[in-house]
Design an enzyme around this catalytic site. Structure first.
Site, PDB file in Angstrom:
ATOM      1  CB  SER A  35      -0.973  -0.045   1.183  1.00  0.00           C
ATOM      2  OG  SER A  35      -2.193   0.589   0.849  1.00  0.00           O
ATOM      3  CE  LYS A  67     -18.183  21.034  12.178  1.00  0.00           C
ATOM      4  NZ  LYS A  67     -16.874  21.291  11.545  1.00  0.00           N
TER       5      LYS A  67
END
Length: 281
Positions: A140, A192
């Protein structure tokens, strides 16, 4: 585990990760004590001059890769982006060094800072010969960096690849309901508090998180393609599609250039027996 550690783990789950998922799970379940494992980057060893011109500098990138040594790396151990950039720049400034060996044993890490670090490795290629060594594991984010070198070597038993990005959302609502706890968010801004852990993930929030993951994956693929001199389509289709490959299979599809051991690689690069760094196997 104290409240500070729990808070760190909860925050970590919301990061974008370019790491082997099982390594992340193990890391979050049983993190080391702060500073307990030290740093995994910038361990510099320079060989004596050999028959080949210049010296070989080694930078070890060991353990999980995170942005700053002051937070994630202190908590989880491993290498930091900032520390590795500093090591790369120090080597770049050393005119006696002609070759840089990135000695890598890492499952990957956070996406944060990786494009910048990858660019630093590519920049170093302008003045040095850069060789990445998958010394057991370059997965990765670690492969993201390795792919920017002039050459990738893997030890015979190494695992390479895992090109992909993920994040995670935990839904604690059923557990909290069982405990008789209900959280109410007082907020401004429509989105939010979306993807908070106190309620199931909405389709809209999931789609937004997926778009963020896809964008980071695009950066990853583009850098690998640039470093390896192939197309992004080839990276997406031929380079494991998120899986790790054995050294043999990785070489067959062009993810690496050579299968060889660490000491054989040092000998090839210098033409002489290298001074062993204590951190190197």
């Amino acid at each position: 585990m104290d409240n500070e550690q729990l808070a760190m783990i909860n925050a970590a789950q919301n990061e974008l990760w370019a790491i082997l998922p099982n390594h992340l799970a193990a890391m979050l379940t049983n993190p080391p004590s702060p500073m307990g494992e030290g740093r995994g980057e910038g361990l510099l060893a320079v060989t004596k001059p050999g028959p080949k011109s210049g010296r070989v500098a080694q930078i070890s990138i060991v353990g999980s890769i995170t942005r700053r040594g002051s937070m994630w790396a202190d908590f989880f151990g491993g290498a930091s982006v900032e520390g590795t950039i500093a090591a790369l720049r120090n080597v770049a400034a050393d005119d006696s060094v002609s070759t840089v060996l990135l000695n890598i044993d890492s499952p990957g890490g956070t996406v944060d800072g990786l494009p910048e670090l990858a660019a630093e490795v590519r920049k170093l290629r302008e003045s040095k010969h850069v060789v990445a060594m998958a010394n057991s594991l370059a997965a990765s984010a670690a492969y993201w960096l390795a792919s920017q070198a002039d050459e990738i070597v893997a030890s015979p038993e190494a695992l390479i690849g895992s090109i992909g990005v993920f994040t995670a959302h935990q839904d604690w609502s059923a557990m909290l309901e069982h405990m008789g706890i209900k959280t109410t968010y007082i907020h401004a801004g429509k989105y939010k508090v979306e993807a908070n852990p106190d309620e199931p993930l909405s389709t809209e929030a999931r789609d937004h998180l997926q778009s963020i993951v896809d964008e980071a994956y695009g950066l990853f693929v583009a850098d690998v393609a640039k470093g390896r001199g192939v197309t992004a389509a080839q990276v997406r289709s031929d380079y494991g599609q998120g899986r790790v490959l054995t050294a043999k299979d990785a070489k067959a599809v062009g993810m690496i250039d050579r299968v060889a051991g660490y000491h054989d690689t040092i000998a090839r690069l210098t033409g002489v027996r290298a001074e062993s760094d204590p951190s190197s196997p």
